[in-house]
Design an enzyme around this catalytic site. Structure first.
Site, PDB file in Angstrom:
ATOM      1  N   GLN A 298      -5.162  -5.113   6.730  1.00 50.74           N
ATOM      2  CA  GLN A 298      -6.150  -5.790   6.176  1.00 50.74           C
ATOM      3  C   GLN A 298      -6.284  -7.143   7.046  1.00 50.74           C
ATOM      4  O   GLN A 298      -6.919  -8.090   6.320  1.00 50.74           O
ATOM      5  CB  GLN A 298      -6.237  -5.976   4.677  1.00 50.74           C
ATOM      6  CG  GLN A 298      -6.174  -4.626   4.013  1.00 50.74           C
ATOM      7  CD  GLN A 298      -7.592  -4.077   4.065  1.00 50.74           C
ATOM      8  OE1 GLN A 298      -8.615  -4.720   4.404  1.00 50.74           O
ATOM      9  NE2 GLN A 298      -7.561  -2.845   3.844  1.00 50.74           N
TER      10      GLN A 298
ATOM     11  N   LYS B 138     -10.676   0.095  10.528  1.00 57.72           N
ATOM     12  CA  LYS B 138     -10.805  -1.027   9.650  1.00 57.72           C
ATOM     13  C   LYS B 138     -11.434  -2.368  10.415  1.00 57.72           C
ATOM     14  O   LYS B 138     -11.362  -3.346   9.987  1.00 57.72           O
ATOM     15  CB  LYS B 138      -9.753  -1.434   8.713  1.00 57.72           C
ATOM     16  CG  LYS B 138      -9.507  -0.359   7.768  1.00 57.72           C
ATOM     17  CD  LYS B 138      -8.224  -0.672   6.926  1.00 57.72           C
ATOM     18  CE  LYS B 138      -7.606   0.464   6.254  1.00 57.72           C
ATOM     19  NZ  LYS B 138      -8.115   1.023   5.159  1.00 57.72           N
TER      20      LYS B 138
ATOM     21  N   CYS C   3      -4.727   2.789  -3.403  1.00 57.20           N
ATOM     22  CA  CYS C   3      -3.330   3.142  -2.757  1.00 57.20           C
ATOM     23  C   CYS C   3      -2.398   2.211  -3.261  1.00 57.20           C
ATOM     24  O   CYS C   3      -1.490   1.950  -2.393  1.00 57.20           O
ATOM     25  CB  CYS C   3      -3.581   3.151  -1.531  1.00 57.20           C
ATOM     26  SG  CYS C   3      -4.549   4.859  -0.990  1.00 57.20           S
TER      27      CYS C   3
ATOM     28  N   ASP D  54       2.497  -4.615   7.677  1.00 59.39           N
ATOM     29  CA  ASP D  54       1.386  -3.937   7.557  1.00 59.39           C
ATOM     30  C   ASP D  54       0.032  -4.669   7.679  1.00 59.39           C
ATOM     31  O   ASP D  54      -0.108  -5.479   6.797  1.00 59.39           O
ATOM     32  CB  ASP D  54       1.461  -3.131   6.116  1.00 59.39           C
ATOM     33  CG  ASP D  54       0.098  -2.469   5.723  1.00 59.39           C
ATOM     34  OD1 ASP D  54      -0.621  -2.603   6.639  1.00 59.39           O
ATOM     35  OD2 ASP D  54       0.143  -1.710   4.700  1.00 59.39           O
TER      36      ASP D  54
ATOM     37  N   HIS E 250       0.768  -1.156   0.081  1.00 58.00           N
ATOM     38  CA  HIS E 250      -0.087  -0.029  -0.028  1.00 58.00           C
ATOM     39  C   HIS E 250       0.912   1.281   0.032  1.00 58.00           C
ATOM     40  O   HIS E 250       1.984   1.295   0.265  1.00 58.00           O
ATOM     41  CB  HIS E 250      -0.868  -0.023   1.203  1.00 58.00           C
ATOM     42  CG  HIS E 250      -1.986   1.074   1.328  1.00 58.00           C
ATOM     43  ND1 HIS E 250      -1.606   2.024   1.640  1.00 58.00           N
ATOM     44  CD2 HIS E 250      -3.003   1.074   1.169  1.00 58.00           C
ATOM     45  CE1 HIS E 250      -2.597   2.932   1.641  1.00 58.00           C
ATOM     46  NE2 HIS E 250      -3.707   2.106   1.397  1.00 58.00           N
TER      47      HIS E 250
HETATM   48  C1  LIG Z   1      -2.980  -2.656   3.259  1.00 56.06           C
HETATM   49  C2  LIG Z   1      -3.153  -1.416   3.932  1.00 56.06           C
HETATM   50  N1  LIG Z   1      -2.239  -0.791   4.501  1.00 56.06           N
HETATM   51  C3  LIG Z   1      -2.356   0.466   5.014  1.00 56.06           C
HETATM   52  C4  LIG Z   1      -3.206   1.165   4.740  1.00 56.06           C
HETATM   53  C5  LIG Z   1      -3.657   2.689   5.421  1.00 56.06           C
HETATM   54  O1  LIG Z   1      -4.602   2.618   6.518  1.00 56.06           O
HETATM   55  P1  LIG Z   1      -4.948   4.178   6.945  1.00 56.06           P
HETATM   56  O2  LIG Z   1      -5.460   4.858   5.937  1.00 56.06           O
HETATM   57  O3  LIG Z   1      -5.983   3.839   7.980  1.00 56.06           O
HETATM   58  O4  LIG Z   1      -3.711   4.622   7.540  1.00 56.06           O
HETATM   59  C6  LIG Z   1      -4.419   0.487   4.310  1.00 56.06           C
HETATM   60  C7  LIG Z   1      -5.830   1.350   3.898  1.00 56.06           C
HETATM   61  O5  LIG Z   1      -6.396   1.427   2.938  1.00 56.06           O
HETATM   62  C8  LIG Z   1      -4.462  -0.760   3.778  1.00 56.06           C
HETATM   63  O6  LIG Z   1      -5.091  -1.385   3.131  1.00 56.06           O
END
Ligand SMILES: Cc1ncc(COP(=O)(O)O)c(C=O)c1O
Length: 415
Positions: A210, A233, A372, A207, A130
């Site tokens: 998800q 989430k 993203c 990370d 991401h």
């Molecule tokens: C895999 C992953 N990493 C990071 C993020 C970023 O999350 P946040 O916008 O809550 O910082 C997301 C959100 O879409 C995500 O799906």
């Protein structure tokens, strides 16, 4: 069959906790399939937020009055609850509350990376990161002179682990990998990546944005050095994220933000830092959000993380099968029976944005865009995709409604 019955979620009951799911648009009931972007919040969590503001709202760590003490205890215990939820035995000392996953990534990149990285060092990412991870480490590479390398994703949407073994070397200082891809739905072997990193004395940042919402996660079993996720989430509030870090690493790191609450002693010349995790929580922290996120964890654990995982996986498989009934849909990533709870796809001849707009006319909420992951979309050879993502309150009937809406878009564009 019997196991399927007993571990099935009582979705009808669960849906009563989420009144927002009853909303209608032009007389059609909402079908919310944008859970990878943000999940809905159950009444129990909303109630916890209200209770906090109604009954014990105060700043933490600063007052000796009753309200401040109550708020401080609830806020501190929320750290222990979150640590326990992801298997961190160091409790609150290993659990920092941030704004979101993105801030957790930046915290480590700046507090650890600025000190530790330099020319000749390498950071190894995956091609399915991401932007929260990709852009952060890419830019940190530019600041420090460290090189950023990418573990390739193969045609089926899996990481090429042979390439990973070649890419991770003694020059590697950090591996940053997404646990479950928010675009491909791939569940990555983060434990194996951790072993590869540690074989070369590198660290691993996972990370888990998800993953934590929908499956049991044990940071110590993975042997993650850092692990990040977002409250919004996982049935929790917006405005809070979590960063798990091994205690000795967090202790060695300099603070990321400076100011009140994170200091122990300040003079005109210098300052010393508070204990963990407060050293990383400068200013008035996310008090209501922290308490509410602990309530979200209670809610999810009462239902059971294994059961939530199976529910989502079954929905994803069903969606995969139904969407590919016609031969004109490309779904990106692994097969339907080996993925997290989401499907990103394109329908021949229909732009993802048009698709999501037509689907929205049926009150079905999905996402269109690059989610993203722009470089990954470039690699897939598409500018955008539509994404349906599921959570514990979604049903097969809702997937059927999505498929009907997609069919409507197909018909419209065939004219
Ligand atoms: C895999 C992953 N990493 C990071 C993020 C970023 O999350 P946040 O916008 O809550 O910082 C997301 C959100 O879409 C995500 O799906």
């Amino acid at each position: 069959m019997e196991t399927q019955q007993t571990d099935a979620l009582d979705v009808e009951r669960i849906r009563e906790d989420f009144p927002i799911l009853q909303r209608e648009f032009d007389g059609t009931q909402l079908v919310y399939l944008d859970n990878a972007a943000t999940t809905q919040t159950p009444e129990q969590v909303v109630e916890t937020i209200c209770d906090y503001y109604r009954n014990y709202n105060a700043n933490v760590h600063r007052g000796i009055h009753h309200l401040s003490q109550e708020a401080s205890v609830a806020y501190e215990e929320a750290h222990d609850r979150l640590a326990e939820f992801v298997g961190a035995s160091g409790e609150r000392e290993e659990m920092v509350f941030t704004k979101n996953t993105t801030e957790s990534e930046n915290l480590v990149a700046y507090a650890w990376g600025l000190e530790e990285l330099g020319p000749g060092d390498e950071v190894v990412l995956t091609e399915m990161e991401h932007h929260a991870s990709l852009v952060t480490w890419q830019q940190l590479g530019k600041k420090t002179g460290a090189d950023v390398k990418y573990i390739p994703v193969d045609e089926r949407g899996y990481l090429d682990m042979d390439a990973a073994a070649d890419l991770i070397t003694d020059d590697t200082k950090m591996v940053s990998a997404v646990h479950v891809s928010n675009t491909l739905g791939t569940v990555n072997p983060v434990g194996e990546l951790a072993d590869l990193a540690h074989d070369h004395d590198a660290y691993i940042f996972v990370d888990g944005a998800q993953a934590v919402p929908n499956r049991p996660v044990d940071v110590e079993a993975i042997d993650a050095d850092f692990y990040a996720f977002s409250g919004h989430k996982m049935a929790g509030p917006t405005g809070i994220g979590c960063l798990y870090g091994k205690k000795h690493l967090l202790e060695e790191m300099e603070p990321y933000l400076y100011g009140g609450s994170m200091i122990r002693k300040v003079t005109y010349e210098d300052s010393t830092w508070e204990d963990l995790p407060w050293k990383f929580e400068a200013g008035t922290p996310v008090i209501a959000q922290g308490v509410a996120l602990a309530a979200a964890v209670d809610y999810l654990e009462d239902i059971g993380m294994e059961r939530i995982q199976r529910h989502e996986e079954r929905l994803a498989e069903y969606a995969y099968d139904r969407l590919t009934e016609e031969g004109d849909v490309d779904i990106y990533g692994p097969p339907g029976d080996d993925r997290g709870g989401l499907v990103s796809f394109n329908v021949d001849g229909v732009h993802a944005h048009d698709l999501s707009s037509i689907v929205n006319d049926h009150a079905v909420a999905i996402r269109a865009g690059d989610h993203c992951t722009q470089p990954l979309h470039d690699k897939l050879g598409v500018a955008a995709s539509a994404r349906a993502s599921f959570y514990l309150y979604n049903t097969r009937e809702e997937v059927d409604k999505l498929v009907e809406a997609v069919d409507d878009a197909r018909q419209l564009f065939a004219q």
